[in-house]
Design a protein around this motif. Structure first.
Motif, mmCIF file in Angstrom:
data_model
loop_
_atom_site.group_PDB
_atom_site.id
_atom_site.type_symbol
_atom_site.label_atom_id
_atom_site.label_comp_id
_atom_site.label_asym_id
_atom_site.label_seq_id
_atom_site.Cartn_x
_atom_site.Cartn_y
_atom_site.Cartn_z
ATOM 1 N N ALA A 210 70.600 -11.637 59.634
ATOM 2 C CA ALA A 210 71.817 -12.458 58.974
ATOM 3 C C ALA A 210 71.751 -13.723 59.066
ATOM 4 C CB ALA A 210 72.869 -11.773 60.152
ATOM 5 N N VAL A 211 70.958 -14.356 59.692
ATOM 6 C CA VAL A 211 71.067 -15.923 59.683
ATOM 7 C C VAL A 211 70.036 -16.595 58.690
ATOM 8 C CG1 VAL A 211 71.498 -15.840 62.149
ATOM 9 C CG2 VAL A 211 69.380 -16.484 61.398
ATOM 10 N N LYS A 212 69.151 -15.480 57.896
ATOM 11 C CA LYS A 212 68.142 -16.124 57.191
ATOM 12 C C LYS A 212 68.905 -17.207 55.999
ATOM 13 C CE LYS A 212 66.121 -14.056 53.710
ATOM 14 N NZ LYS A 212 65.036 -12.785 52.897
ATOM 15 N N PRO A 213 69.940 -16.747 55.270
ATOM 16 C CA PRO A 213 70.435 -17.695 54.334
ATOM 17 C C PRO A 213 70.748 -19.176 54.866
ATOM 18 C CG PRO A 213 71.503 -15.384 54.198
ATOM 19 C CD PRO A 213 70.672 -15.471 55.349
ATOM 20 N N ILE A 214 71.284 -19.080 56.106
ATOM 21 C CA ILE A 214 71.704 -20.445 56.736
ATOM 22 C C ILE A 214 70.555 -21.204 57.019
ATOM 23 C CG2 ILE A 214 72.691 -21.360 58.303
ATOM 24 C CD1 ILE A 214 74.749 -18.950 58.736
ATOM 25 N N ALA A 215 69.297 -20.439 57.643
ATOM 26 C CA ALA A 215 68.005 -21.047 57.910
ATOM 27 C C ALA A 215 67.462 -21.862 56.568
ATOM 28 C CB ALA A 215 67.447 -20.013 58.458
ATOM 29 N N LEU A 216 67.506 -20.973 55.588
ATOM 30 C CA LEU A 216 67.125 -21.486 54.298
ATOM 31 C C LEU A 216 67.561 -22.713 53.721
ATOM 32 C CD1 LEU A 216 66.119 -17.974 52.293
ATOM 33 C CD2 LEU A 216 64.551 -19.597 53.424
ATOM 34 N N ARG A 217 68.998 -22.835 54.019
ATOM 35 C CA ARG A 217 69.827 -23.733 53.456
ATOM 36 C C ARG A 217 69.365 -25.157 54.167
ATOM 37 N NH1 ARG A 217 74.752 -26.337 56.167
ATOM 38 N NH2 ARG A 217 74.387 -28.456 55.349
ATOM 39 N N PHE A 218 69.178 -25.163 55.743
ATOM 40 C CA PHE A 218 68.769 -26.317 56.363
ATOM 41 C C PHE A 218 67.564 -26.461 56.069
ATOM 42 C CE2 PHE A 218 72.437 -25.134 59.312
ATOM 43 C CZ PHE A 218 72.952 -26.215 59.033
ATOM 44 N N ILE A 219 66.484 -25.747 55.886
ATOM 45 C CA ILE A 219 64.903 -26.021 55.354
ATOM 46 C C ILE A 219 64.963 -26.793 54.166
ATOM 47 C CG2 ILE A 219 62.844 -25.067 54.718
ATOM 48 C CD1 ILE A 219 63.322 -24.642 57.800
ATOM 49 N N HIS A 220 65.814 -26.125 53.133
ATOM 50 C CA HIS A 220 65.817 -26.993 51.856
ATOM 51 C C HIS A 220 66.471 -28.342 52.228
ATOM 52 C CE1 HIS A 220 68.913 -28.358 48.886
ATOM 53 N NE2 HIS A 220 67.879 -27.874 47.821
ATOM 54 N N ASP A 221 67.399 -28.670 52.859
ATOM 55 C CA ASP A 221 68.045 -29.816 52.977
ATOM 56 C C ASP A 221 67.101 -30.718 53.730
ATOM 57 O OD1 ASP A 221 70.462 -28.710 51.860
ATOM 58 O OD2 ASP A 221 71.508 -28.683 53.989
ATOM 59 N N ILE A 222 66.279 -30.468 54.586
ATOM 60 C CA ILE A 222 65.166 -31.188 55.121
ATOM 61 C C ILE A 222 64.169 -31.585 54.179
ATOM 62 C CG2 ILE A 222 63.399 -31.377 56.861
ATOM 63 C CD1 ILE A 222 65.235 -29.711 58.753
ATOM 64 N N ALA A 223 63.634 -30.538 53.516
ATOM 65 C CA ALA A 223 62.376 -30.740 52.529
ATOM 66 C C ALA A 223 62.675 -31.438 51.691
ATOM 67 C CB ALA A 223 61.943 -29.344 52.315
ATOM 68 N N LYS A 224 63.797 -31.550 50.965
ATOM 69 C CA LYS A 224 64.417 -32.432 49.743
ATOM 70 C C LYS A 224 64.744 -33.776 50.316
ATOM 71 C CE LYS A 224 65.075 -30.847 45.874
ATOM 72 N NZ LYS A 224 65.851 -30.272 44.678
ATOM 73 N N HIS A 225 65.211 -34.207 51.355
ATOM 74 C CA HIS A 225 65.906 -35.505 51.584
ATOM 75 C C HIS A 225 64.523 -36.454 51.474
ATOM 76 C CE1 HIS A 225 67.515 -38.715 53.777
ATOM 77 N NE2 HIS A 225 68.844 -37.954 53.723
ATOM 78 N N GLU A 226 65.029 -37.590 50.889
ATOM 79 C CA GLU A 226 64.058 -38.522 50.534
ATOM 80 C C GLU A 226 63.463 -39.083 51.629
ATOM 81 O OE1 GLU A 226 63.114 -39.834 47.638
ATOM 82 O OE2 GLU A 226 64.107 -38.441 46.507
ATOM 83 N N ARG A 227 64.179 -39.184 52.695
ATOM 84 C CA ARG A 227 63.338 -39.745 54.078
ATOM 85 C C ARG A 227 62.623 -38.753 55.079
ATOM 86 N NH1 ARG A 227 67.958 -43.287 57.093
ATOM 87 N NH2 ARG A 227 66.115 -43.698 58.509
ATOM 88 N N LEU A 228 62.637 -37.586 54.266
ATOM 89 C CA LEU A 228 62.106 -36.489 55.079
ATOM 90 C C LEU A 228 60.648 -35.829 54.363
ATOM 91 C CD1 LEU A 228 65.013 -34.893 57.158
ATOM 92 C CD2 LEU A 228 63.177 -36.307 57.990
ATOM 93 N N LYS A 229 60.571 -36.142 52.909
ATOM 94 C CA LYS A 229 59.806 -35.600 52.268
ATOM 95 C C LYS A 229 58.451 -35.550 52.575
ATOM 96 C CE LYS A 229 62.076 -35.879 47.586
ATOM 97 N NZ LYS A 229 61.994 -36.239 46.240
ATOM 98 N N GLY A 230 57.547 -34.607 52.706
ATOM 99 C CA GLY A 230 56.130 -34.450 53.054
ATOM 100 C C GLY A 230 56.369 -34.384 54.685
ATOM 101 N N VAL A 231 57.296 -34.372 55.482
ATOM 102 C CA VAL A 231 57.240 -34.004 56.960
ATOM 103 C C VAL A 231 57.049 -32.446 57.291
ATOM 104 C CG1 VAL A 231 58.775 -33.881 58.970
ATOM 105 C CG2 VAL A 231 59.040 -35.826 57.464
#
Length: 501
Positions: A327-348
């Motif tokens: 049930a929490v997968k959609p929420i987890a995917l959203r947060f993973i996306h937010d981290i991966a696409k943030h300019e200051r976190l790209k490549g982390v």
């Protein structure tokens, strides 16, 4: 898709869902051909149909009198294994494989699948069994100087329409064993499994404890440290999610952890926050080498009205606690996306978790930028054995789609996620109803009439449905509710004039 193939897919899915997934499956023990019908059913269940045939020989199953079915202990009626095997014949192709090894935070891993820090990785024997089964590594249950007292019972599950385990709530705290005992487990695990990745999860209550814990676990020989900034229900003040919601503390405790170790450090994020990228940035500023996300979500899974308390209730009381599972997968995917696409976190480097049960779930996290996967709730349901289908399913998918290794695959979907104002709003895709597949149940009509745009006509005599293009806006609610996949997407076209006003 021909009607018979449609039937095959529905039958295989529904029949595998009936299986009890026994520990010592009577069906496999009874097989006169020494095949593994239980492994076949399990592969179908976990979205790994492409590799399911490797457990059986359909030619042998067709001429067999099915002792596996006679031995089945299902409480209703036996799993129809022979018919499943016959329907799976069309899928008998040679499985392909890609390379699942990867360097994560500079540490070579044989595959990306780790047990996450939880009850499934809380002592030597459990972790050793998982590593022998094929898991690439384990994140040992969080240790600290605190030795908590646990409640009983401490689990609850959310159910829906016959599905017994949609979501999962727990009141577990950090490791219940003494610190010295946990350190011994970590040391022995690394000694006995030198090629596997052993990660120590730590949680301190003071500045001194964070640094000292980092030193102590480093001395055991582990490969990596994960800082638990996110447990949602610790009974002691200042622990877990209380830290993860405060970027200043995340940065501070990450710095203190790095002070006590030379090992790579992951900061485990809480989802109980609006913008996870803010504490993630703070962690990286504090010296973290990667981010782990997400931990469980603060929740009350429901109320047992007879007792006026949410389960699990302890002497009539309960508390807000962590929620996990599919049930929490959609929420987890959203947060993973937010981290991966943030300019200051790209490549982390990102270690992803939250609702992963199958290789397909894992592939979604990897496509959004994760290079490592952690799993707990699915193991609590099905056991360490799910690693077989996680590995074979992911290898086959990557090979079939031209990905030679995980590095190539990781993040491949990120470019297709854009801000909502960048989405095409001048075209429409109308649903298409396949008259041959349609069984006339009228589910699409009900949903469109009561919750859509009244764009489907239902013929009471023929029991057939028709899309009314002049009223349809292409929302595709009908496609989602259709129980027999009789509705598909049509061709994208320009919106008619009446829809552009």
């Amino acid at each position: 898709m021909p009607v018979n193939q449609l039937y095959a897919d529905i039958f295989l899915t529904q029949e595998s869902a009936r299986c009890l997934l026994c520990h010592a499956p009577a069906c496999t023990s009874a097989c006169s051909e020494k095949l593994d019908p239980a492994g076949f059913i399990r592969a179908v269940r976990f979205e790994n149909k492409q590799n399911s045939y490797r457990h059986i020989k359909t030619s042998a199953c067709e001429s067999c009198d099915a002792p596996c079915e006679k031995a089945c202990i299902h409480y209703d009626f036996s799993i129809r294994i022979r018919e499943m095997a016959q329907l799976a014949r069309t899928r008998e192709t040679k499985a392909k494989e890609a390379d699942l090894s990867i360097d994560f935070c500079g540490i070579p891993c044989e595959n990306p699948f780790f047990l996450s820090s939880s009850v499934v990785a809380s002592n030597y024997e459990m972790c050793a069994n998982a590593l022998r089964a094929g898991w690439g590594g384990i994140v040992f249950k969080t240790i600290g100087f605190l030795q908590p007292k646990e409640v009983s019972p401490r689990f609850d599950a959310t159910k829906k329409e016959g599905t017994p385990f949609v979501g999962f709530r727990n009141l577990e705290q950090i490791a219940e064993h003494a610190l010295e005992e946990n350190l011994f487990y970590l040391k022995k695990l690394k000694e006995d499994f030198p090629t596997k990745i052993i990660v120590a999860s730590i949680m301190g209550q003071t500045d001194e404890e964070w640094t000292e814990l980092a030193k102590r676990v480093t001395d055991t020989g582990v490969d990596m440290i994960e800082c638990n900034f996110s447990c949602p229900h610790m009974s002691a003040h200042g622990l877990g999610a209380d830290v993860g919601q405060t970027p200043e503390l995340v940065k501070h405790y990450t710095e203190l952890t790095k002070k006590g170790t030379h090992l790579p450090v992951l900061a485990k994020m809480t989802p109980n926050i609006g913008h996870m990228e803010i504490p993630a940035i703070a962690a990286m500023e504090g010296g973290a080498d990667g981010i782990a996300a997400i931990n469980t979500i603060k929740s009350i899974s429901g109320l047992e009205l007879g007792k006026m308390a949410p389960p699990p209730h302890i002497d009539g009381k309960s508390a807000v606690s962590g929620y996990s599972g599919k049930a929490v997968k959609p929420i987890a995917l959203r947060f993973i996306h937010d981290i991966a696409k943030h300019e200051r976190l790209k490549g982390v480097p990102i270690s992803g978790m939250g609702g992963i049960e199958t290789w397909y779930d894992a592939a979604e996290f990897i496509a959004l930028g994760c290079e490592n996967i952690q799993i707990t709730t699915a193991v609590m349901q099905y056991g360490y054995r799910i690693i077989d289908d996680l590995i074979s399913g992911l290898k086959n998918y990557m090979a079939e789609n031209g990905y030679k290794n995980l590095k190539e695959f990781a993040g491949s979907a990120l470019s297709n996620l854009v801000n909502a104002d960048k989405l095409d709003r001048d075209t429409v895709v109308y649903p298409v109803i396949d008259k041959e597949k349609c069984i006339g149940c009228g589910r699409c009509y009900i949903s469109c009439a009561d919750a859509g745009h009244q764009a489907i006509r239902y013929n009471e005599e023929t029991k057939k449905t028709q899309v009314l293009a002049k009223d349809c806006v292409g929302c595709h609610l009908c496609l989602l509710v259709c129980p027999c996949t009789a509705i598909s997407t049509g061709k994208r076209v320009r919106k008619p004039a009446h829809m552009t006003v």
